[in-house]
Design a protein around this motif. Structure first.
Motif, PDB file in Angstrom:
ATOM      1  N   PRO A  32       0.988  -1.196  -0.298  1.00  0.00           N
ATOM      2  CA  PRO A  32      -0.085  -0.015   0.162  1.00  0.00           C
ATOM      3  C   PRO A  32       1.138   1.465  -0.129  1.00  0.00           C
ATOM      4  CG  PRO A  32      -0.413  -1.019   2.166  1.00  0.00           C
ATOM      5  CD  PRO A  32       0.467  -2.354   1.091  1.00  0.00           C
ATOM      6  N   GLU A  38       4.445   1.747  -2.545  1.00  0.00           N
ATOM      7  CA  GLU A  38       5.792   0.943  -2.269  1.00  0.00           C
ATOM      8  C   GLU A  38       5.582   0.173  -2.741  1.00  0.00           C
ATOM      9  OE1 GLU A  38       5.707   1.387   2.373  1.00  0.00           O
ATOM     10  OE2 GLU A  38       7.993   1.194   2.128  1.00  0.00           O
ATOM     11  N   LEU A  73       7.877  -4.714  -1.656  1.00  0.00           N
ATOM     12  CA  LEU A  73       8.049  -5.879  -1.130  1.00  0.00           C
ATOM     13  C   LEU A  73       9.212  -6.320  -2.440  1.00  0.00           C
ATOM     14  CD1 LEU A  73       8.825  -7.302   1.424  1.00  0.00           C
ATOM     15  CD2 LEU A  73       6.983  -8.531   1.012  1.00  0.00           C
ATOM     16  N   LYS A 132      10.269   3.804  -3.471  1.00  0.00           N
ATOM     17  CA  LYS A 132      10.007   3.643  -1.921  1.00  0.00           C
ATOM     18  C   LYS A 132      10.171   2.016  -1.872  1.00  0.00           C
ATOM     19  CE  LYS A 132       7.841   6.300   1.199  1.00  0.00           C
ATOM     20  NZ  LYS A 132       6.566   5.494   1.946  1.00  0.00           N
ATOM     21  N   LYS A 140      10.255  -2.403   0.722  1.00  0.00           N
ATOM     22  CA  LYS A 140      10.991  -2.950   1.789  1.00  0.00           C
ATOM     23  C   LYS A 140      12.064  -4.133   1.586  1.00  0.00           C
ATOM     24  CE  LYS A 140       8.578  -0.515   5.422  1.00  0.00           C
ATOM     25  NZ  LYS A 140       9.504   0.549   6.440  1.00  0.00           N
ATOM     26  N   LEU A 141      12.587  -4.728   1.909  1.00  0.00           N
ATOM     27  CA  LEU A 141      13.295  -5.699   1.639  1.00  0.00           C
ATOM     28  C   LEU A 141      13.531  -6.474   2.331  1.00  0.00           C
ATOM     29  CD1 LEU A 141      16.160  -5.454  -1.127  1.00  0.00           C
ATOM     30  CD2 LEU A 141      16.960  -4.451   0.126  1.00  0.00           C
ATOM     31  N   GLU A 142      13.881  -8.064   1.797  1.00  0.00           N
ATOM     32  CA  GLU A 142      13.659  -9.583   2.004  1.00  0.00           C
ATOM     33  C   GLU A 142      15.050 -10.426   1.375  1.00  0.00           C
ATOM     34  OE1 GLU A 142      10.127 -11.452   3.032  1.00  0.00           O
ATOM     35  OE2 GLU A 142       8.814  -9.484   4.028  1.00  0.00           O
TER      36      GLU A 142
END
Lengths: 331, 131
Positions: free
Chosen positions: B43, B46, B48, B81, B83-85
């Motif tokens: 959301p 951004e 992932l 933007k 998020k990183l895994e």
């Protein structure tokens, strides 16, 4: 969910770096923050907004991970990745470094003062928890080194009234320590989280703890026999899952209102309220307020204002500090 | 919403990272491939990013070092933007869980990057080639 978390103010605290931690002083007239820029900043109110009163830049050689005010408000302790803990003393509007506590083998992750003001606890990636005693001459001495965790210890926190310490670790466990025969010992190991436990907080009564984890849950733990001699027995009485999209980095239980707030890696801040009619051994918490983009990056820390109910400070990987007012719908 | 474009953007950043031990890029050694990158929308505009890399050698410290390089370069170079895994791909390593936990612990990553020796190695690996 009818309550709201309203933004009061937002400002950049640590330019171009992460703000790891923010802490209110005991009278809530000041805040201290620290970050990846290796600095500690002291903030005071000027009219309606917060102003930086002082920058303590030379205390540490690496990231400052946590700052903690002494109960009397005169001292500030800072924990750093440089493996040291600095003790600062307030002198008018400035702080001077009193002493540097050494001993941990690598990054110090947390420092915290006991409510009595005479003891300090630190923890580190070296897997240990250290308890320090301070005397009337401002001399610090390590009284115990405890090795109960098998991995990096992320946080230590004192019980609000009893001389009891708890720690949270990368080994997925929580340890609770008591002093027995002049030595600190781990009296209980709380297992249950499926990954790193990032933070812990005691409820106002001191009978319960809330923990938050990389496993994206919050757990509530209750103790039978917390004061008694002999073993304490802790039980997980509630797990809050499905609320957080990523690691939960911090949790704080408000001493004034009993509300629980979390800081999450999904950039959100969430307030949970307890259902007053639920069985105390099976508490029920519901999401009372949620700001999904409290910051534009991970929220690292949440801290309730100790004097003003419902006021909250948060800080983030984007270097900002934000102040919020939690508005209970029933007020 | 086309994730392939985003996945390519991500792959373009990581393909040229140099292996810490060998004089080759992660792409040349098949440590990363186009298909090892997955992007999912989050959301608020951004994304992932999930990366599964395959270290060439079952050496724990090398795998965490590669993971560190991936973290650092993506944090610095991705314009959107995210998020990183980052994970070691299943079956490529005996202590996968341990490595994955360490790579994805941002506090551990931050502290590692303040270690001058580790930092030097990472900087060498993520440095853009000069051609």
């Amino acid at each position: 969910m009818k309550d709201a978390l309203v933004l009061v103010e937002r400002f950049n605290a640590h330019p171009d770096s992460r703000c790891w931690h923010v802490a209110w002083n005991p009278t809530a007239t000041l805040m201290a923050s620290c970050g990846g820029d290796r600095a500690i900043r002291i903030w005071g109110k000027e009219g309606d907004s917060w102003k930086c009163l002082s920058v303590l830049q030379d205390g540490h050689q690496r990231t400052v991970r946590r700052v903690a005010w002494s109960p009397c408000g005169t001292y500030l302790a800072s924990a750093s990745f440089d493996a040291t803990t600095c003790i600062w003393k307030k002198k008018n509007d400035d702080f001077e470094c009193l002493t540097t506590l050494e001993g941990h083998e690598n990054e110090v992750k947390c420092v915290t003062w006991a409510p009595s003001g005479n003891l300090l606890a630190t923890c580190s990636r070296d897997k240990s928890v250290w308890v320090w005693e301070v005397d009337e001459e401002d001399e610090y001495e390590c009284v115990t080194v405890i090795n109960s965790h098998t991995q990096d210890v992320k946080l230590v926190v004192w019980h609000p009234t009893l001389e009891l310490l708890a720690s949270a670790s990368y080994d997925n466990n929580i340890c609770v320590y008591k002093e027995e025969d002049d030595d600190w010992e781990c009296k209980a190991t709380l297992e249950g989280h499926a990954s790193t436990v990032w933070s812990l907080t005691f409820d106002p009564s001191g009978q319960r703890m809330a923990s938050c984890s990389d496993d994206r849950t919050v757990k509530i733990w209750k103790c039978q026999n917390i004061e008694g001699p002999g073993d304490m027995s802790w039980k997980c009485v509630c797990t809050l899952s499905g609320f957080h999209e990523r690691s939960v980095y911090d949790i704080a239980w408000c001493r004034l209102t009993g509300a629980l707030v979390t800081a999450c890696g999904d950039d959100g801040v969430r307030v949970f309220k307890e259902d007053p009619s639920a069985d105390p051994d099976q508490p029920v918490f519901s999401l009372a307020a949620h700001v999904s983009k409290a910051h534009s990056q991970d929220v690292n820390c949440v801290a309730w204002n100790p004097k003003e109910g419902g006021v909250l400070a948060t800080c983030s990987d984007n270097g900002e500090i934000a102040i919020w007012k939690y508005q209970d719908d029933h007020e | 919403m086309n994730m392939e474009e985003k996945e390519l953007e991500v792959y373009d950043v990581i393909r040229s990272i140099r292996d810490p031990e060998k004089p080759n890029t992660l792409e040349e050694l098949d440590v990363v491939t186009e298909s090892c990158v997955e992007v999912r929308p989050l959301p608020g505009d951004e994304y992932l990013i999930i990366i599964k890399f395959s270290p060439t050698v079952p050496h724990c410290s090398l795998a965490t070092l590669i993971g560190l390089c991936l973290q650092v370069k993506l944090q610095r170079c991705l314009p959107f933007k995210h998020k990183l895994e980052i994970y070691v791909s299943e079956g490529t390593h005996s202590t996968e869980e341990d490595i994955n936990k360490q790579i994805n612990d941002k506090e551990r990553v931050a502290a590692a990057m303040e270690n001058p020796d580790l930092r030097e190695i990472v900087e060498q690996c993520v440095m853009e080639p000069d051609y």
